[in-house]
Design an enzyme around this catalytic site. Structure first.
Site, short mmCIF file in Angstrom:
data_model
loop_
_atom_site.label_atom_id
_atom_site.label_comp_id
_atom_site.label_asym_id
_atom_site.label_seq_id
_atom_site.Cartn_x
_atom_site.Cartn_y
_atom_site.Cartn_z
N ARG A 89 11.72 -5.88 4.51
CA ARG A 89 11.57 -4.46 4.42
C ARG A 89 12.60 -3.69 5.50
O ARG A 89 12.72 -4.20 6.79
CB ARG A 89 9.97 -4.11 4.95
N ARG A 140 -9.41 1.45 8.57
CA ARG A 140 -9.12 0.26 8.81
C ARG A 140 -10.08 -0.81 9.53
O ARG A 140 -9.74 -1.80 9.76
CB ARG A 140 -7.78 0.24 9.83
N LYS A 157 0.89 -1.13 -0.01
CA LYS A 157 -0.02 0.19 0.17
C LYS A 157 0.90 1.20 0.04
O LYS A 157 0.77 2.16 -0.84
CB LYS A 157 -0.87 0.15 1.20
N ARG A 168 11.43 -2.23 11.09
CA ARG A 168 10.16 -1.86 11.98
C ARG A 168 10.07 -2.91 13.17
O ARG A 168 10.05 -4.01 12.93
CB ARG A 168 8.98 -1.68 11.30
N ARG A 211 -0.73 -9.11 13.12
CA ARG A 211 -1.32 -8.12 12.08
C ARG A 211 -1.91 -8.71 11.15
O ARG A 211 -3.18 -7.99 10.80
CB ARG A 211 0.06 -7.42 11.68
P1 AP5 Z 1 4.83 -1.47 1.89
O1 AP5 Z 1 4.42 -0.85 0.68
O2 AP5 Z 1 5.85 -1.13 2.96
O3 AP5 Z 1 3.66 -2.35 2.47
P2 AP5 Z 1 2.27 -1.77 3.16
O4 AP5 Z 1 1.05 -2.41 2.52
O5 AP5 Z 1 2.22 -0.19 3.20
O6 AP5 Z 1 2.71 -2.38 4.67
P3 AP5 Z 1 2.56 -1.84 6.00
O7 AP5 Z 1 3.39 -2.87 6.93
O8 AP5 Z 1 3.09 -0.43 6.04
O9 AP5 Z 1 1.16 -1.87 6.27
P4 AP5 Z 1 0.36 -1.85 7.69
O10 AP5 Z 1 -0.95 -1.81 7.20
O11 AP5 Z 1 0.49 -3.20 8.53
O12 AP5 Z 1 1.18 -1.01 8.63
P5 AP5 Z 1 0.81 0.67 8.75
O13 AP5 Z 1 1.98 1.32 8.70
O14 AP5 Z 1 -0.28 1.06 8.06
O15 AP5 Z 1 5.56 -2.91 1.26
C1 AP5 Z 1 6.16 -3.93 2.09
C2 AP5 Z 1 7.38 -4.63 1.69
O16 AP5 Z 1 7.52 -5.20 0.29
C3 AP5 Z 1 8.33 -3.48 1.45
O17 AP5 Z 1 9.55 -3.88 2.04
C4 AP5 Z 1 8.48 -3.16 -0.08
O18 AP5 Z 1 9.67 -2.47 -0.36
C5 AP5 Z 1 8.30 -4.63 -0.66
N1 AP5 Z 1 7.26 -4.50 -1.74
C6 AP5 Z 1 6.19 -3.81 -1.93
N2 AP5 Z 1 5.66 -4.10 -3.21
C7 AP5 Z 1 6.40 -5.13 -3.65
C8 AP5 Z 1 6.20 -5.92 -4.92
N3 AP5 Z 1 5.30 -5.61 -5.58
N4 AP5 Z 1 6.91 -6.90 -4.97
C9 AP5 Z 1 8.04 -7.11 -4.00
N5 AP5 Z 1 8.23 -6.50 -2.80
C10 AP5 Z 1 7.20 -5.26 -2.67
O19 AP5 Z 1 0.42 0.44 10.47
C11 AP5 Z 1 0.99 0.13 11.42
C12 AP5 Z 1 0.39 -0.23 12.65
O20 AP5 Z 1 -0.15 1.35 12.99
C13 AP5 Z 1 -0.87 -0.64 12.59
O21 AP5 Z 1 -0.46 -2.23 12.98
C14 AP5 Z 1 -1.78 -0.14 13.96
O22 AP5 Z 1 -1.34 -0.43 14.96
C15 AP5 Z 1 -1.41 1.27 13.42
N6 AP5 Z 1 -2.35 1.75 12.70
C16 AP5 Z 1 -2.08 2.56 11.62
N7 AP5 Z 1 -3.15 2.99 10.71
C17 AP5 Z 1 -4.34 2.62 11.64
C18 AP5 Z 1 -5.46 2.94 11.61
N8 AP5 Z 1 -6.31 3.50 10.61
N9 AP5 Z 1 -6.35 2.54 12.74
C19 AP5 Z 1 -5.63 1.86 13.94
N10 AP5 Z 1 -4.41 1.67 13.86
C20 AP5 Z 1 -3.70 2.02 12.95
MG MG Z 2 2.79 1.19 4.73
#
Ligand code: AP5
Ligand code: MG
Length: 213
Positions: free
Chosen positions: A127, A88, A13, A160, A171
């Site tokens: 990552r 979410r 994402k 992370r 997660r």
């Molecule tokens: P990346 O693009 O980083 O993936 P992502 O979908 O952004 O994954 P996140 O881990 O950031 O998602 P998340 O939803 O768990 O975390 P968030 O920060 O939102 O890609 C992942 C890896 O794959 C990278 O290394 C990338 O380089 C690689 N990659 C990408 N595309 C690729 C491809 N096509 N092929 C190969 N490799 C590829 O949230 C973290 C925490 O914050 C949550 O757990 C929660 O506690 C809290 N939080 C955040 N938002 C909320 C909310 N709205 N409500 C409640 N809690 C929240």
């Molecule tokens: Mg992300």
């Protein structure tokens, strides 16, 4: 154009949202990045959010919703934005929907980046993230030019805290229980589009651009 990115943790994402934001000149808004910046700066919000994030749990809606609504009310959001990691939960989606409806506005697309659970654990353990500018890399698929250093701002890259395999499992469970129902929610609103997130990132991006243009 107002866009929501949906998908499991690690689906890509953030990677895609940054590319969309650049191409369409709209802000990329990641609630995860906002929380991580607060943790880094030691704010009260950051300390509270960290308790949940480290366990792979969602930060409570009361904390999350206000931050997001304040952010999208800022001037740079008038022409649109790409939301990454919000909503979410169904209640978060309902709050956003209500706020937009009151402004006579709506979400244009909810892009679901579809990646099976089996692919996720590998992606997360590889990552590396820059806490200074938010750039993300993957040690095999998208390596930085200099190991451990951000190409964009030269800061140190980190694994992370919530990318450890046992936390990633939590997660994923949380995603299936609390976030996946949003696919149905946006499908009913006829704004859902699904792309195959297992392709390489340029092909995923091409599929998204095809939808958005
Ligand atoms: P990346 O693009 O980083 O993936 P992502 O979908 O952004 O994954 P996140 O881990 O950031 O998602 P998340 O939803 O768990 O975390 P968030 O920060 O939102 O890609 C992942 C890896 O794959 C990278 O290394 C990338 O380089 C690689 N990659 C990408 N595309 C690729 C491809 N096509 N092929 C190969 N490799 C590829 O949230 C973290 C925490 O914050 C949550 O757990 C929660 O506690 C809290 N939080 C955040 N938002 C909320 C909310 N709205 N409500 C409640 N809690 C929240
Ligand atoms: Mg992300």
């Amino acid at each position: 154009m107002k866009i929501i990115m949906l998908g499991a943790p690690g689906a890509g994402k953030g990677t895609q949202a940054k590319m969309i934001a650049e191409k369409f000149a709209i802000p990329h808004i990641s609630t995860g990045d906002i929380f991580r910046a607060n943790i880094k700066n030691g704010t009260e919000l950051g300390m509270e959010a960290k308790k949940y994030m480290d366990q792979g749990l969602l930060v409570p809606d009361e904390l999350t919703v206000k931050i997001l609504l304040d952010r999208v009310a800022q001037k740079d959001c008038t022409d649109g934005y790409v939301l990454d990691g919000f909503p979410r939960t169904i209640p978060q989606a309902q709050v956003l929907d209500k706020a937009l409806t009151e402004l006579g506005d709506h979400i244009d697309y909810a892009i679901n980046v579809d990646v099976p659970d089996e692919n996720i654990i590998n992606r997360m353990s590889g990552r590396r993230a820059c806490v200074t500018c938010g750039a993300t890399y993957h040690i095999e698929h998208i390596p930085p030019q200099k190991e451990g250093i951000c190409d964009k701002c030269n800061a140190e890259l980190i694994l992370r805290d919530d990318d450890k395999p046992e936390t990633v499992k939590n997660r994923l469970d949380v995603y299936h229980k609390q976030t996946q129902p949003l696919i149905e929610f946006y499908s009913e609103k006829e704004v859902l589009r699904t792309v195959d997130g297992t392709q390489d990132m340029q092909n995923v991006f091409a599929a998204i651009v095809e939808i958005l243009k």
